[in-house]
Design an enzyme around this catalytic site. Sequence first.
Site, short mmCIF file in Angstrom:
data_model
loop_
_atom_site.label_atom_id
_atom_site.label_comp_id
_atom_site.label_asym_id
_atom_site.label_seq_id
_atom_site.Cartn_x
_atom_site.Cartn_y
_atom_site.Cartn_z
N ASP A 3 0.81 -1.22 0.00
CA ASP A 3 0.00 0.00 0.00
C ASP A 3 0.84 1.27 0.00
O ASP A 3 2.02 1.27 0.34
CB ASP A 3 -0.95 0.00 1.19
CG ASP A 3 -0.23 -0.11 2.53
OD1 ASP A 3 0.75 -0.86 2.61
OD2 ASP A 3 -0.66 0.56 3.49
N GLU A 8 -0.53 -2.00 5.18
CA GLU A 8 0.35 -1.89 6.34
C GLU A 8 0.23 -0.53 6.99
O GLU A 8 0.27 -0.41 8.22
CB GLU A 8 1.81 -2.15 5.93
CG GLU A 8 2.80 -2.16 7.09
CD GLU A 8 3.21 -0.79 7.59
OE1 GLU A 8 3.34 -0.62 8.82
OE2 GLU A 8 3.39 0.13 6.77
#
Length: 405
Positions: free
Chosen positions: A93, A151
């Site tokens: 991400d 994350e």
Amino acid sequence: MVSTFPNASAVDLSRLRLSICSLQPQLVEWRRRLHQQPELGFQEKLTSEFVAHKLQEWGIEHATGIAQTGIVATIKGNKLGSEKVLAIRADMDALPIQELNEVPYRSQHDGVMHACGHDGHTAIALGTAYYLQQHRQDFAGSVKIIFQPAEEGPGGAKPMIAAGVLKNPDVDAIIGLHLWNNLPLGTVGVRAGALMAAVECFNCTISGKGGHGAMPHQTVDSIVVAAQIVNALQTIVARNVNPLDSAVVTVGELHAGTRENVIADTAKMSGTVRYFNPDLTDFFKQRIEQIIAGVCQSHGAKYNLDYSKLYPPVINDADIAALVQSVAEQVIETPVGIVPECQTMGGEDMSFFLQEIPGCYFFLGAANPAKKLDYPHHHPRFDFDETALAMGVELFVRCVEKFCA
């Protein structure tokens, strides 16, 4: 110590095998494509599709749609020997940051940017998957490569674990790396025990009694109450935590009032807590509320506290950390290239994997001041020296070969 680090502009790559060095152009291409299409947590649709396409192209068994956008690839070695299973984790991400870099591969998504190196993590994991698939004769056992969403928040590790990514086959150990601009290219930060801190946060509303600034005796001043709370919270680390245990309590926001002659009815504050010692898991929440309640009671104010525990500390297993360090000593110029006491109060949800099975998370130096590639993580001009990509693949591959011997 910094002065003893190798010159990032002259890092010797002769320790990398030629077959991995030859992957470098592809690693850069993949990383830059991912960098151009950054996506926030649990929205990594394009990223996931790209990863899945590559795995399918290479004939690698994989499962998609895990924890929404996660992927797990499984590669079984052909070498006789161990039946061990090693997992490699990479996060995918990006962050809600507007990129300011003027580069051909800059983000094409307004307000979203890979400002922490996760595009590089994904490219390294892809390169590792490709290499291992082509060289299955060099390792026994199996490798699971976990491409994890979210994350940066709200956290993709826990839902992936809940979905069973560490089962069928059961994973014996896990490793992961973070490209790290706090270390120069040509270094590895690895240690047993605590590497990164627990992350907790709090939001508190103080309710007093507003009134005229010239008549404070008729009020309960929420700003005065909040100010005393902020000061008192600083005593937690100074006077309640063992000086040998590192910890941080930071109030990052404080909002109150509407104009100079009005005593504020309410004040709102928020902050973060960081620590390494798992024994402190429940301590800070309890102590922070005790202080807030005590100060409010003494002033006749009320409060509402919302306290959240996001990620536990990243605690590396001693044996797996020793494995990673032994491999790093083969790949990175030593002894100055290995930084055994590298720690940060930053947090990482890799910690949830490490609570389940032994493992090691480590830092791979990626900064190169000579190329102005040394902006800090989460900065709108963050970028890293892409030479680290092939180094990351080499480290992972050697860990696999050594663990799954």
